[in-house]
Design an enzyme around this catalytic site. Structure first.
Site, PDB file in Angstrom:
ATOM      1  N   LYS A   1     -33.481  22.915 -65.839  1.00  0.00           N
ATOM      2  CA  LYS A   1     -35.126  21.923 -66.674  1.00  0.00           C
ATOM      3  C   LYS A   1     -35.637  22.801 -65.573  1.00  0.00           C
ATOM      4  O   LYS A   1     -37.410  22.845 -66.227  1.00  0.00           O
ATOM      5  CB  LYS A   1     -34.986  20.300 -66.221  1.00  0.00           C
ATOM      6  CG  LYS A   1     -34.507  19.069 -66.713  1.00  0.00           C
ATOM      7  CD  LYS A   1     -35.248  18.476 -67.356  1.00  0.00           C
ATOM      8  CE  LYS A   1     -34.270  17.056 -68.254  1.00  0.00           C
ATOM      9  NZ  LYS A   1     -33.027  16.784 -68.447  1.00  0.00           N
TER      10      LYS A   1
ATOM     11  N   GLU B   1     -43.681  13.107 -66.824  1.00  0.00           N
ATOM     12  CA  GLU B   1     -42.957  12.072 -67.182  1.00  0.00           C
ATOM     13  C   GLU B   1     -41.533  12.391 -66.471  1.00  0.00           C
ATOM     14  O   GLU B   1     -40.941  13.943 -66.594  1.00  0.00           O
ATOM     15  CB  GLU B   1     -42.958  11.935 -68.614  1.00  0.00           C
ATOM     16  CG  GLU B   1     -42.142  12.654 -69.154  1.00  0.00           C
ATOM     17  CD  GLU B   1     -42.197  13.718 -69.924  1.00  0.00           C
ATOM     18  OE1 GLU B   1     -43.397  14.075 -69.193  1.00  0.00           O
ATOM     19  OE2 GLU B   1     -41.346  14.346 -69.948  1.00  0.00           O
TER      20      GLU B   1
ATOM     21  N   SER C   1     -25.548  22.031 -68.834  1.00  0.00           N
ATOM     22  CA  SER C   1     -26.668  22.341 -69.229  1.00  0.00           C
ATOM     23  C   SER C   1     -27.202  21.218 -67.317  1.00  0.00           C
ATOM     24  O   SER C   1     -28.018  21.954 -66.612  1.00  0.00           O
ATOM     25  CB  SER C   1     -27.488  21.212 -69.464  1.00  0.00           C
ATOM     26  OG  SER C   1     -26.646  19.399 -69.752  1.00  0.00           O
TER      27      SER C   1
HETATM   28  C1  LIG Z   1     -32.446  16.087 -69.020  1.00  0.00           C
HETATM   29  C2  LIG Z   1     -31.318  16.687 -69.280  1.00  0.00           C
HETATM   30  C3  LIG Z   1     -30.662  16.988 -70.462  1.00  0.00           C
HETATM   31  C4  LIG Z   1     -31.670  16.616 -71.779  1.00  0.00           C
HETATM   32  O1  LIG Z   1     -32.466  17.042 -72.254  1.00  0.00           O
HETATM   33  P1  LIG Z   1     -32.884  17.708 -74.023  1.00  0.00           P
HETATM   34  O2  LIG Z   1     -33.770  18.334 -73.210  1.00  0.00           O
HETATM   35  O3  LIG Z   1     -32.482  17.678 -74.227  1.00  0.00           O
HETATM   36  O4  LIG Z   1     -31.861  19.278 -72.890  1.00  0.00           O
HETATM   37  C5  LIG Z   1     -29.752  17.434 -70.606  1.00  0.00           C
HETATM   38  N1  LIG Z   1     -28.757  17.917 -69.587  1.00  0.00           N
HETATM   39  C6  LIG Z   1     -29.219  17.594 -68.500  1.00  0.00           C
HETATM   40  C7  LIG Z   1     -28.145  17.930 -67.390  1.00  0.00           C
HETATM   41  C8  LIG Z   1     -30.073  16.924 -68.432  1.00  0.00           C
HETATM   42  O5  LIG Z   1     -30.732  16.830 -66.977  1.00  0.00           O
END
Ligand SMILES: *Cc1c(COP(=O)(O)O)cnc(C)c1O
Length: 393
Positions: free
Chosen positions: A90, A112, A378
Site C-alpha cells: 500500500k 478511507e 502483498s
Molecule cells: C489492502 C490489502 C490487500 C487488498 O487490497 P488490493 O487493493 O486488492 O491489493 C491485499 N493485501 C494486503 C496485505 C493489504 O493490506
C-alpha cells in the site's frame, strides 16, 4: 495488445468511467488532465524512485521458495511486498499520491481505510511530506483493528469514525467522498485501491506497476527470461494484483490469476468474491462488478480478512475477467488460514491473511510440472496474529 491504461473516457471495455456528483467534477477533471504529466515529469520520477529505494526499501526481493516449489511441483517465486516499510504494497500508492498532491498544490489529504493498512500507509506518507491527514474508518472496523487506529494517530493523523450504513469500509469511502465534496479546492482524496472514478484505477495501477517492473528484471536474473508462466495475486479492490499483472498484460502467454476472498463460500451469502458472484453496477464512481441485491442495494461483503471484504472490484479487473485475459478464482477463510500457517512453518514467513488467499490457490490450482509461478506476497501477517492464534487453538 492489452493496454494497461483506460481509454480517453476512463473505461476499460465496458467498465470504469467517472460517475461523480457535479460538485466533484472540477477535482476529478483536474486529476484526469494533470496527473500523467506530473508523474512522468523527470523531477517527480527522481524523487519518487529515490524514496522507493531509501524509504520504502525497494526493490522488494523476489524470493525462490524451494520447499513449496518442491511440494507443488512448480518453481515458485514470492514477490516480497511484505518487506516494504509499513508492511505491505500500500505504501507504493500512498507515497506516489502524496507526492502528486504536493505538486497539485493540495494542503490536506483525506483517505478511507478498512483494515487500517491503507490508513497507516497514508498517515506515514503524509508525515513524510508534511501534509495533514484525515482518515475515515468504519466504526466497526475501528474496534476490530484497534492497533492500526493507534498507529495512525501516533503518526499524526486524525481518524474519523464512519457511523453511517454498516459502519465498515464502503461507508468510510462514502464519508471520504462527502468530505471531498465539501473541500474541493484544497484537498486530495488519497484512494487506497485500484477502484473509484477515473483516473484513480489507472493511476493506482500505475503506482503499483513498480511490482511487475521489478519482477521482470529479477526474473531475468533468476530464470534468464523476464516473464513467468503464471502470476498470482489476491484481490480486494485489486491494486496489488494489477501491479503484479501490469507489465505482463500484453504477454498473452503469461497466465494471470486473481484470487478473491470467498469468505465462508461463494453462494453462502457470506462472501467477498465480487467477480464470482457480482453483477454490473456503479459503486464509488465507477461501473464495475459488485455485490448487490436485485433492486441495486449494495450488499455487505464478508471475509475474515478485513483487507478483502469490499463489495466491489476495480473496473480493470472486471474487464480482464469479462475478456478472459485473467482468470479469477476464490478461496475460503479456512483455506486461507491453512495456507498462512503452511507458509509460516515451511518458510518462516508469516503472511498477511489477504496474501494467504493467493497462497492457498497453489494447493487448489492446476499447474504444469516445473512452470515458473510468481506470487505477490502483498503484506506481512503481524496484524493478523490474533486471528491466526484464535484459529489454531
Ligand atoms: C489492502 C490489502 C490487500 C487488498 O487490497 P488490493 O487493493 O486488492 O491489493 C491485499 N493485501 C494486503 C496485505 C493489504 O493490506
Amino acid at each position: 495488445m492489452t493496454s494497461p491504461d483506460a481509454d480517453s473516457k476512463g473505461f476499460f471495455g465496458d467498465f470504469g468511467g467517472a460517475y461523480v456528483p457535479e460538485l466533484l467534477y472540477a477535482n476529478i477533471h483536474e486529476l484526469q488532465t494533470r496527473y500523467r504529466s506530473i508523474v512522468e515529469d523527470e523531477s517527480f520520477v527522481t524523487e519518487w524512485k529515490s524514496l522507493l529505494r531509501d524509504y520504502v526499501g525497494r526493490p522488494s526481493p523476489l524470493y525462490f521458495s524451494q520447499k513449496i516449489s518442491k511440494e507443488i511441483g512448480i518453481k515458485l517465486y514470492l514477490k516480497r511486498e511484505d518487506l516494504n516499510h509499513t508492511g505491505s504494497h500500500k505504501i507504493n500508492n500512498a507515497l506516489g499520491q502524496a507526492l502528486l498532491a504536493k505538486r497539485l498544490g493540495k494542503t490536506r489529504i483525506i483517505a478511507e481505510t478498512g483494515a487500517g493498512q491503507h490508513g497507516v500507509a497514508t498517515a506515514t506518507a503524509c508525515a513524510l511530506v508534511d501534509l495533514p491527514c484525515i482518515v475515515y474508518m468504519g466504526e466497526i472496523d475501528m474496534g476490530r483493528q484497534a492497533p492500526n487506529v493507534k498507529r495512525m494517530k501516533y503518526l499524526g493523523a486524525d481518524v474519523v469514525p464512519a457511523t453511517s450504513g454498516s459502519k465498515v469500509l464502503k461507508d468510510a469511502a462514502n464519508e471520504a467522498i462527502r468530505d471531498w465534496i465539501a473541500h474541493p479546492e484544497d484537498t486530495h482524496y488519497l484512494l487506497g485501491s485500484a477502484v473509484g472514478p477515473h483516473p484513480f484505477p489507472e493511476m493506482v495501477a500505475y503506482f503499483q506497476s513498480i511490482i511487475s517492473e521489478e519482477i521482470r528484471l529479477q526474473l531475468k536474473e533468476h530464470e534468464g527470461r523476464e516473464y513467468p508462466d503464471t502470476a498470482i495475486a489476491c484481490i480486494g479492490g485489486g491494486s496489488n494484483a494489477i501491479g503484479t499483472f501490469y507489465h505482463f498484460l500484453d504477454e498473452e502467454n503469461v497466465k494471470l490469476i486473481g484470487v478473491e476472498a470467498a469468505g465462508e463460500g461463494v453462494g453462502t451469502g457470506k462472501t467477498a468474491a465480487t467477480i464470482a458472484s457480482g453483477t454490473e453496477g456503479i459503486l464509488h464512481g465507477s461501473r464495475t462488478l459488485l455485490l448487490q441485491t436485485e433492486d441495486g442495494q449494495v450488499q455487505e461483503a464478508y471475509s475474515l480478512s478485513a483487507g478483502l471484504d469490499y463489495p466491489g472490484v476495480g473496473p480493470q479487473h472486471a474487464h480482464l475477467a469479462t475478456t478472459k485475459r485473467a482468470l479469477y478464482v476464490s478461496v475460503t477463510d479456512s483455506e486461507a488460514l491453512e495456507a498462512a500457517q503452511w507458509l509460516s512453518q515451511k518458510e518462516g514467513i508469516i503472511p498477511a491473511l489477504e496474501s494467504a488467499h493467493a497462497l492457498a490457490y497453489l494447493k487448489k490450482g492446476e499447474f504444469q510440472e516445473g512452470e515458473v509461478v510468481v506470487l505477490c506476497l502483498s503484506g506481512r501477517g503481524d496484524k493478523d496474529m490474533a486471528t491466526y492464534l484464535e484459529e489454531v487453538s
